[in-house]
Design an enzyme around this catalytic site. Structure first.
Site, PDB file in Angstrom:
ATOM      1  CE  LYS A 284      73.404  44.175  32.344  1.00 10.44           C
ATOM      2  NZ  LYS A 284      72.315  44.851  31.635  1.00 10.44           N
TER       3      LYS A 284
ATOM      4  CD  GLU B 143      82.355  38.661  20.496  1.00  7.22           C
ATOM      5  OE1 GLU B 143      81.899  38.317  21.615  1.00  7.22           O
ATOM      6  OE2 GLU B 143      81.663  38.690  19.465  1.00  7.22           O
TER       7      GLU B 143
ATOM      8  N   GLY C  35      73.347  47.479  28.342  1.00  6.02           N
ATOM      9  CA  GLY C  35      74.706  47.690  27.813  1.00  6.02           C
ATOM     10  C   GLY C  35      74.837  48.980  27.032  1.00  6.02           C
ATOM     11  NE  ARG C  36      69.771  48.836  23.081  1.00  2.00           N
ATOM     12  CZ  ARG C  36      69.465  47.602  23.477  1.00  2.00           C
ATOM     13  NH1 ARG C  36      70.438  46.758  23.754  1.00  2.00           N
ATOM     14  NH2 ARG C  36      68.216  47.215  23.609  1.00  2.00           N
TER      15      ARG C  36
ATOM     16  CD  GLU D 168      72.400  45.606  20.927  1.00  2.00           C
ATOM     17  OE1 GLU D 168      72.869  44.475  20.787  1.00  2.00           O
ATOM     18  OE2 GLU D 168      72.978  46.492  21.581  1.00  2.00           O
TER      19      GLU D 168
ATOM     20  CG  HIS E 288      84.345  66.969   0.010  1.00  2.00           C
ATOM     21  ND1 HIS E 288      84.716  67.851  -0.980  1.00  2.00           N
ATOM     22  CD2 HIS E 288      84.132  67.725   1.127  1.00  2.00           C
ATOM     23  CE1 HIS E 288      84.753  69.071  -0.490  1.00  2.00           C
ATOM     24  NE2 HIS E 288      84.400  69.033   0.795  1.00  2.00           N
TER      25      HIS E 288
ATOM     26  CE  LYS F 157      75.864  37.685  22.280  1.00  2.00           C
ATOM     27  NZ  LYS F 157      75.489  38.077  23.624  1.00  2.00           N
TER      28      LYS F 157
HETATM   29  C1  G6Q Z   1      73.889  46.217  24.651  1.00  2.00           C
HETATM   30  C2  G6Q Z   1      74.033  44.793  24.405  1.00  2.00           C
HETATM   31  C3  G6Q Z   1      75.417  44.338  24.009  1.00  2.00           C
HETATM   32  C4  G6Q Z   1      76.370  44.142  25.168  1.00  2.00           C
HETATM   33  C5  G6Q Z   1      77.588  43.376  24.667  1.00  2.00           C
HETATM   34  C6  G6Q Z   1      78.614  43.158  25.749  1.00  2.00           C
HETATM   35  O1  G6Q Z   1      72.889  46.760  24.998  1.00  2.00           O
HETATM   36  O2  G6Q Z   1      73.530  44.103  25.477  1.00  2.00           O
HETATM   37  O3  G6Q Z   1      76.014  45.190  23.063  1.00  2.00           O
HETATM   38  O4  G6Q Z   1      76.744  45.369  25.700  1.00  2.00           O
HETATM   39  O5  G6Q Z   1      77.172  42.129  24.154  1.00  2.00           O
HETATM   40  O6  G6Q Z   1      78.084  42.474  26.819  1.00  2.00           O
HETATM   41  P1  G6Q Z   1      78.867  42.342  28.159  1.00  2.00           P
HETATM   42  O7  G6Q Z   1      79.054  43.693  28.741  1.00  2.00           O
HETATM   43  O8  G6Q Z   1      78.056  41.434  29.027  1.00  2.00           O
HETATM   44  O9  G6Q Z   1      80.212  41.722  27.831  1.00  2.00           O
END
Ligand code: G6Q
Length: 537
Positions: free
Chosen positions: A207, A213, A268-269, A354, A385, A505
């Protein structure tokens, strides 16, 4: 709204009521009310929801609904659907529901209509996905794409991985899909070790397009590709981006024409049905992706319009409140009896934890009650199990969601009935157990009776759908999304920010500099200083 939830009338009534029924056994609840099944099961299309094995009476149910009304759940729900900026801390609308709204409908955010742009992106995704699937989209050397690698993390990874695994049955099998998320180089190295660069497409899903990462993995991927193809121009054929940040996408060298857009009102989620789902669409095809959206939308409609007492996500959310805030349970197990859903619990962990892992209310006041539970789980029957022992006979109460499907995608003799028998058996054993008298009646020695006794009274919901399809998956995910929303409204928290991930972070960025330049003096706490020194040596 009265922010002091514990002083609210419904809450106080629930406290009194809890003290009255906390020791009541499910055996008695079923015995005393022969109509329990009619009262505590619901149908929505092909979804059958049984919540009769919960430690509730009609009065509990009424009081929980009263709590939802007192907390103005329906107003908050409308505010979300209408695009009001309910994510107050980030001043954003929360409109994942717009991602699956059929075209022709209108939703406004900041005086801009959003449904039409959603469909424009979906059309662009369909065009691109079809070209990759048919082999028309060629790599730099003219070869067809055979490998698709999604690079992303968190919300830009967990949804795509889960959906790919969940819908693998519907995927185009001559395409390979891998998902790289971890900053650990092992992740990238393993993902591409048997791939040829000229047959590989990277989808950089981010996003913000600044996530450490993802950007590190994307640059590593770029280098891996160029080491083999030795021409900068190859990047355009092998990289596409899913992002809200066009400037950064350009900077990376990806043609903005190969960028798939989404918007800041998609968290994001909550983004797996946006362009973040590009890998999903390539895997299952645009038609199936539309079915997925249809499933989401069906559940949105149900959540938005069904009366609270017949509203499945509302009931699921309220049951979580009932157990967490009154019985003091801290976890919720999600147990899908379908191998394809083996990443579903991991996906739900982000969605739920989250979203609702918050300790302050919307007004900034600290909560003095428990909020989001720990979600966890495993695909059945494997868990039986291993950890089910603790659910059956341990000292911790763990509400469970069992999820099953009537039909098998791969109908092998015996398997499906054996699978479903296990769901039903687990719910039954948890709820009703086996008394000491029953155990003794089987001729078990006195010494062993306590060991073999099952107390029961362990609650569960059972969700049964016809078949695992893109549509039913969409429905299931939206069900949990809305259940998370309901819980957040009751607790008066913001389910849509994630400030808690920031501090780590920021500190990591600082420490990266200190690891790369050993002369930087360290001013952390003594433990962290010693750890960094140890690594530096
Ligand atoms: C989700 C969070 C988080 C996000 C990641 C990746 O709700 O905001 O998990 O999706 O940190 O972020 P980017 O898509 O910006 O790389």
């Amino acid at each position: 709204m009265n922010n002091d939830i514990k002083k609210s009338r419904a809450w106080k009534k629930l406290e009194d009521h809890y003290n009255k029924i906390k020791n009541k056994h499910l055996r008695d609840l079923f015995r005393e009310d022969p109509k329990r099944i009619q009262k505590f099961t619901l149908n929505n299309g092909d979804l059958y929801f049984d919540f009769s094995k919960h430690r509730i009476t009609e009065e509990t149910f009424d009081l929980l609904i009263e709590l939802a009304i007192e907390r103005k759940l329906t107003d908050r729900r409308e505010a979300m659907f209408e695009g009001k900026k309910i994510n107050q801390t980030e001043n954003r609308a929360v409109l994942h529901t717009a991602l699956r709204t059929p075209s022709g409908n209108k939703i406004m955010v900041d005086n801009e209509e959003v449904v039409e742009p959603v469909h424009a992106v979906l059309d662009k995704m369909s065009w691109f996905a079809s070209r990759v699937r048919s082999g028309q989209w060629k790599g730099f050397t003219g070869k067809k794409i055979r490998n698709v690698v999604n690079i992303g993390i968190g919300g830009s990874d967990l949804g795509p991985v889960m959906a790919y695994e969940a819908l693998k049955f519907y995927s185009q099998r001559d395409l390979n899909f891998r998902f790289v998320s971890n900053i650990d180089g092992n992740d990238f190295a393993e993902a591409v070790r048997d791939f040829e660069a000229d047959e590989t497409l990277f989808i950089v899903s981010s996003k913000t397009f600044t996530t450490l990462e993802t950007m590190t993995n994307a640059h590593t991927a770029r280098k891996w590709l160029l080491d083999q193809l030795k021409n900068e121009k190859a990047v355009a054929d092998h990289f596409v981006a899913v992002s809200t940040n066009e400037a950064e996408v350009k900077k990376f060298g990806i043609n903005p024409q190969n960028m798939f857009e989404f918007w800041d009102w998609v968290g994001g989620r909550y983004s797996m049905d946006s362009a973040i789902g590009l890998s999903t669409m390539i895997a299952i095809g645009p038609e199936n992706f539309n079915e997925l959206l249809k499933g989401f939308h069906e559940m949105d409609e149900h959540f938005r319009s069904a009366p609270l007492k017949q509203n499945i996500p509302v009931i699921m959310g309220l049951l979580n409140v009932w157990y967490g805030n009154f019985f003091g349970t801290q976890t919720q197990a999600v147990l899908p009896y379908n191998r394809y859903l083996h990443r579903f619990p991991a996906y739900l962990q982000q969605l739920t934890m989250e979203s609702n892992g918050k300790h302050v209310q919307l007004n900034g006041a600290k909560v003095d009650y428990q909020t989001g539970a720990i979600y966890w789980g495993e695909a059945g029957t494997n868990g039986q199990h291993s950890f089910y022992q603790l659910i059956h006979q341990g000292t911790i109460l763990i509400p469970c969601d069992f999820i099953g499907f009537k039909k098998a995608l791969n109908p092998l003799p015996l398997h499906q009935d054996y699978l479903m028998a296990n769901i039903f058996a687990q719910g039954e054993a948890l709820a009703f157990g086996k008394t000491a008298a029953e155990v003794a009646g089987e001729g078990v020695s006195d010494a062993l009776v306590p060991h073999k006794t099952f107390e029961g009274n362990r609650p569960s919901s059972t969700l049964i759908l016809d078949n695992l399809t893109p549509e039913s998956l969409g429905k299931l995910i939206a069900l949990y999304e809305h259940s998370v929303f309901v819980q957040g409204v009751i607790w008066g928290i913001n389910s849509f920010d994630q400030m808690g991930v920031e501090l780590g972070k920021v500190l990591a960025k600082k420490i990266i500099g200190e690891l790369q330049n050993k002369s930087i003096p360290l001013n952390h706490d003594e433990s962290t200083n010693a750890l960094i020194e140890h690594y530096r040596k």
